[in-house]
Write a protein that holds these residues in place. Structure first.
Motif, mmCIF file in Angstrom:
data_model
loop_
_atom_site.group_PDB
_atom_site.id
_atom_site.type_symbol
_atom_site.label_atom_id
_atom_site.label_comp_id
_atom_site.label_asym_id
_atom_site.label_seq_id
_atom_site.Cartn_x
_atom_site.Cartn_y
_atom_site.Cartn_z
ATOM 1 N N LEU A 1 31.247 198.205 -76.499
ATOM 2 C CA LEU A 1 32.179 197.810 -77.369
ATOM 3 C C LEU A 1 32.989 199.017 -77.353
ATOM 4 C CD1 LEU A 1 33.309 196.125 -79.841
ATOM 5 C CD2 LEU A 1 31.972 197.332 -81.293
ATOM 6 N N TYR A 2 32.746 200.488 -77.390
ATOM 7 C CA TYR A 2 33.667 201.525 -77.450
ATOM 8 C C TYR A 2 34.639 201.327 -75.956
ATOM 9 C CZ TYR A 2 35.101 206.125 -77.069
ATOM 10 O OH TYR A 2 36.073 207.395 -77.264
ATOM 11 N N TYR A 3 34.071 201.043 -74.744
ATOM 12 C CA TYR A 3 34.868 201.031 -73.793
ATOM 13 C C TYR A 3 35.884 199.822 -73.965
ATOM 14 C CZ TYR A 3 31.508 203.784 -71.114
ATOM 15 O OH TYR A 3 30.327 204.605 -70.631
ATOM 16 N N PHE A 4 35.502 198.816 -74.438
ATOM 17 C CA PHE A 4 36.522 197.741 -74.607
ATOM 18 C C PHE A 4 37.839 198.336 -75.679
ATOM 19 C CE2 PHE A 4 37.699 195.021 -78.160
ATOM 20 C CZ PHE A 4 38.666 194.060 -77.491
ATOM 21 N N TRP A 5 37.432 198.813 -76.664
ATOM 22 C CA TRP A 5 38.176 199.316 -77.725
ATOM 23 C C TRP A 5 39.083 200.285 -77.199
ATOM 24 C CZ3 TRP A 5 38.197 204.237 -79.870
ATOM 25 C CH2 TRP A 5 39.060 204.651 -81.011
ATOM 26 N N LEU A 6 38.553 201.276 -76.512
ATOM 27 C CA LEU A 6 39.314 202.384 -75.809
ATOM 28 C C LEU A 6 40.447 202.052 -74.991
ATOM 29 C CD1 LEU A 6 39.824 205.590 -75.939
ATOM 30 C CD2 LEU A 6 38.576 205.461 -73.914
ATOM 31 N N GLU B 1 29.899 186.131 -75.389
ATOM 32 C CA GLU B 1 30.236 184.802 -74.901
ATOM 33 C C GLU B 1 31.904 184.357 -75.172
ATOM 34 O OE1 GLU B 1 27.307 182.233 -76.948
ATOM 35 O OE2 GLU B 1 25.807 182.810 -75.309
ATOM 36 N N HIS B 2 32.618 185.335 -75.139
ATOM 37 C CA HIS B 2 34.121 185.332 -75.473
ATOM 38 C C HIS B 2 34.965 185.973 -74.409
ATOM 39 C CE1 HIS B 2 34.102 182.849 -79.174
ATOM 40 N NE2 HIS B 2 32.952 183.748 -79.543
ATOM 41 N N LEU B 3 35.836 185.658 -74.246
ATOM 42 C CA LEU B 3 36.792 186.166 -73.294
ATOM 43 C C LEU B 3 37.585 187.200 -74.209
ATOM 44 C CD1 LEU B 3 37.919 186.434 -70.124
ATOM 45 C CD2 LEU B 3 39.914 185.253 -70.646
ATOM 46 N N LEU B 4 37.713 188.644 -73.958
ATOM 47 C CA LEU B 4 38.466 189.523 -74.833
ATOM 48 C C LEU B 4 39.658 189.963 -74.020
ATOM 49 C CD1 LEU B 4 35.262 191.992 -75.959
ATOM 50 C CD2 LEU B 4 36.096 189.664 -77.027
ATOM 51 N N PHE B 5 39.903 190.026 -72.909
ATOM 52 C CA PHE B 5 41.202 190.337 -72.233
ATOM 53 C C PHE B 5 41.361 189.185 -71.092
ATOM 54 C CE2 PHE B 5 39.621 194.855 -72.775
ATOM 55 C CZ PHE B 5 40.917 195.197 -73.477
ATOM 56 N N LYS B 6 42.883 189.170 -71.090
ATOM 57 C CA LYS B 6 43.380 188.151 -69.938
ATOM 58 C C LYS B 6 44.490 188.782 -69.315
ATOM 59 C CE LYS B 6 46.366 185.754 -73.055
ATOM 60 N NZ LYS B 6 46.781 184.467 -73.671
ATOM 61 N N ARG B 7 44.587 188.577 -68.038
ATOM 62 C CA ARG B 7 45.887 189.078 -67.240
ATOM 63 C C ARG B 7 47.153 188.288 -67.594
ATOM 64 N NH1 ARG B 7 45.517 194.034 -64.971
ATOM 65 N NH2 ARG B 7 43.437 194.683 -64.409
ATOM 66 N N GLU B 8 48.073 189.099 -67.664
ATOM 67 C CA GLU B 8 49.491 188.355 -67.611
ATOM 68 C C GLU B 8 50.447 189.555 -66.729
ATOM 69 O OE1 GLU B 8 51.085 187.884 -71.440
ATOM 70 O OE2 GLU B 8 49.536 186.555 -72.208
ATOM 71 N N GLY B 9 50.480 188.708 -65.598
ATOM 72 C CA GLY B 9 50.971 189.458 -64.516
ATOM 73 C C GLY B 9 50.214 190.817 -64.242
ATOM 74 N N ARG B 10 50.954 192.208 -64.456
ATOM 75 C CA ARG B 10 50.013 193.321 -64.250
ATOM 76 C C ARG B 10 49.423 194.007 -65.512
ATOM 77 N NH1 ARG B 10 53.364 197.017 -60.032
ATOM 78 N NH2 ARG B 10 53.531 195.556 -58.003
ATOM 79 N N ASN B 11 49.738 193.207 -66.556
ATOM 80 C CA ASN B 11 49.476 193.542 -67.913
ATOM 81 C C ASN B 11 48.147 192.910 -68.334
ATOM 82 O OD1 ASN B 11 51.893 195.057 -68.331
ATOM 83 N ND2 ASN B 11 52.948 193.257 -68.889
ATOM 84 N N MET C 1 45.073 191.327 -74.742
ATOM 85 C CA MET C 1 43.999 190.785 -75.580
ATOM 86 C C MET C 1 43.971 189.435 -75.972
ATOM 87 S SD MET C 1 42.814 193.943 -78.348
ATOM 88 C CE MET C 1 44.468 194.402 -78.632
ATOM 89 N N THR C 2 43.021 188.708 -75.808
ATOM 90 C CA THR C 2 42.961 187.184 -76.219
ATOM 91 C C THR C 2 42.892 187.245 -77.851
ATOM 92 O OG1 THR C 2 40.677 187.265 -76.201
ATOM 93 C CG2 THR C 2 41.699 186.414 -74.221
ATOM 94 N N PRO C 3 42.943 185.994 -78.461
ATOM 95 C CA PRO C 3 42.893 186.033 -80.154
ATOM 96 C C PRO C 3 41.489 186.657 -80.395
ATOM 97 C CG PRO C 3 43.915 183.981 -79.276
ATOM 98 C CD PRO C 3 43.508 184.690 -78.123
ATOM 99 N N MET C 4 40.529 186.313 -79.635
ATOM 100 C CA MET C 4 39.160 186.845 -80.065
ATOM 101 C C MET C 4 39.168 188.371 -79.703
ATOM 102 S SD MET C 4 36.198 186.517 -81.505
ATOM 103 C CE MET C 4 35.988 184.957 -81.502
ATOM 104 N N LYS D 1 41.259 190.228 -80.241
ATOM 105 C CA LYS D 1 42.244 191.195 -81.204
ATOM 106 C C LYS D 1 41.318 191.192 -82.449
ATOM 107 C CE LYS D 1 46.825 189.442 -79.927
ATOM 108 N NZ LYS D 1 48.122 188.860 -80.078
ATOM 109 N N GLN D 2 40.350 190.086 -82.783
ATOM 110 C CA GLN D 2 39.568 190.257 -83.604
ATOM 111 C C GLN D 2 38.485 191.213 -83.729
ATOM 112 O OE1 GLN D 2 38.108 186.679 -85.718
ATOM 113 N NE2 GLN D 2 39.618 185.254 -84.450
ATOM 114 N N VAL D 3 37.994 191.271 -82.551
ATOM 115 C CA VAL D 3 36.922 192.236 -81.775
ATOM 116 C C VAL D 3 37.622 193.608 -82.193
ATOM 117 C CG1 VAL D 3 35.501 193.162 -80.278
ATOM 118 C CG2 VAL D 3 35.600 190.611 -80.722
ATOM 119 N N PHE D 4 38.894 193.911 -81.671
ATOM 120 C CA PHE D 4 39.526 195.144 -81.740
ATOM 121 C C PHE D 4 39.471 195.631 -83.147
ATOM 122 C CE2 PHE D 4 43.296 197.675 -81.884
ATOM 123 C CZ PHE D 4 42.957 198.711 -80.965
ATOM 124 N N ALA D 5 39.945 194.470 -84.169
ATOM 125 C CA ALA D 5 40.164 195.076 -85.518
ATOM 126 C C ALA D 5 38.713 195.517 -86.231
ATOM 127 C CB ALA D 5 40.694 193.715 -86.319
#
Length: 296
Positions: free
Chosen positions: A7-12, A45-55, A58-61, A63-67
């Motif tokens: 979780l810390y790796y994702f958050w950072l 069981e949720h996708l937390l990141f998605k790629r948009e071009g080179r960027n 965060m997915t909607p989920m 963003k919730q996990v990040f909060a």
């Protein structure tokens, strides 16, 4: 369940905005960090990141996990600061509920010694009816309830009640000739005199009325006031006599320019401290529970 390291790796990574920047902070290879985040996504069981071009977005989920992670690691940071401090230098949070019928001077008298511990105490006081504060105590919104009555046993489920003191009641009147006359004729002088009475829920009111009856005093209630400070202000203005615990008589006389006209030894006010059975007693609470009248 949740792996806090993942979780810390994702958050950072979400905070820094890229895998590369997070790797620089963590000193990890990009492939290792990506694998750890993927493991977290698999576990929740949720996708937390998605790629948009080179960027990396965060997915909607995500963003919730990040909060939530923001709150978790903010508290973690605060905990690290506490652990780095010496025991005596740690700040202690101490939240106290004071029943509205309790004399505030008396409440301060029992709270004050709790501030004498070596630690800095962050004191928060709340005043409300005892039943509301009892609920807040059970909900862990306050650490302690100071009350002038003991709730029913069923209402005290999960709580410990500690008797702080028992004190007789004194009667007060505005300083002057009238007060001197009332003192000389006490208690008969109270008959038909204007009495400033606490609200009907005050625990000792029944005892007080019985005492008036035994002493053949005709009760003349001029006002019923739930707020103890406001009642004393009216007494200071000479609107009538009032009663208060003898243990704080000196403070009341000095603050409100009134004097004691008599004492009813058979009428007592009891003061209780209620706290959760399972709570860790912090030093401030422990000091308060050791309260002695002569120490205040």
């Amino acid at each position: 369940m949740l792996n806090l390291r993942h979780l810390y790796y994702f958050w950072l990574t979400a905070r820094e905005g890229s895998i590369a920047q997070a790797c620089d902070i963590l000193d990890l290879a990009p492939q290792t960090l990506s694998t750890q985040i993927a493991t977290l996504e698999e576990n929740v069981e949720h996708l937390l990141f998605k790629r948009e071009g080179r960027n990396l977005v965060m997915t909607p989920m995500g963003k919730q996990v990040f909060a939530y992670a923001n709150k978790i690691f903010d508290i973690t940071s605060q905990l690290e600061e506490v652990l780095q401090q010496s025991p005596d230098s740690r700040s202690i949070d101490f939240s106290v509920g004071i029943a509205s019928t309790v004399h505030k001077i008396l409440a301060w008298k029992v709270i004050k010694p709790a501030l004498s511990i070596p630690n800095e105490v962050q004191l928060v006081c709340k005043t409300a009816c005892a039943s509301d504060l009892l609920l807040q105590l059970k909900q862990k919104k306050i650490d302690l309830l100071i009350s002038d009555y003991l709730p029913h046993e069923c209402d005290r489920d999960g709580l410990t009640a500690h008797k702080l003191l028992s004190t007789p009641m004194s009667f007060f009147y505005k300083q002057g000739d009238v007060a001197d006359e009332m003192k000389a004729g006490f208690p008969a002088s109270l008959s038909d005199a204007s009495f400033l009475c606490y609200g009907r829920q005050t625990p000792y009111l029944g005892k007080l009325k019985d005492w008036f009856k035994i002493n053949d005093i005709k009760l003349n209630i001029k006002a019923e006031i739930d707020d103890s400070a406001l009642l004393k202000v009216l007494g200071q203005s000479g609107e009538g006599f009032f009663s208060a615990p003898s243990v704080i008589a000196d403070e009341i006389c000095a603050q409100y320019n009134v004097e004691v006209i008599g004492v009813a030894e058979t009428i007592t006010e009891d003061l209780y401290a209620l706290y959760r059975d399972t709570s860790m007693i912090n030093p401030a609470l422990e000091q308060l529970l050791n309260f002695k009248v002569q120490d205040a």
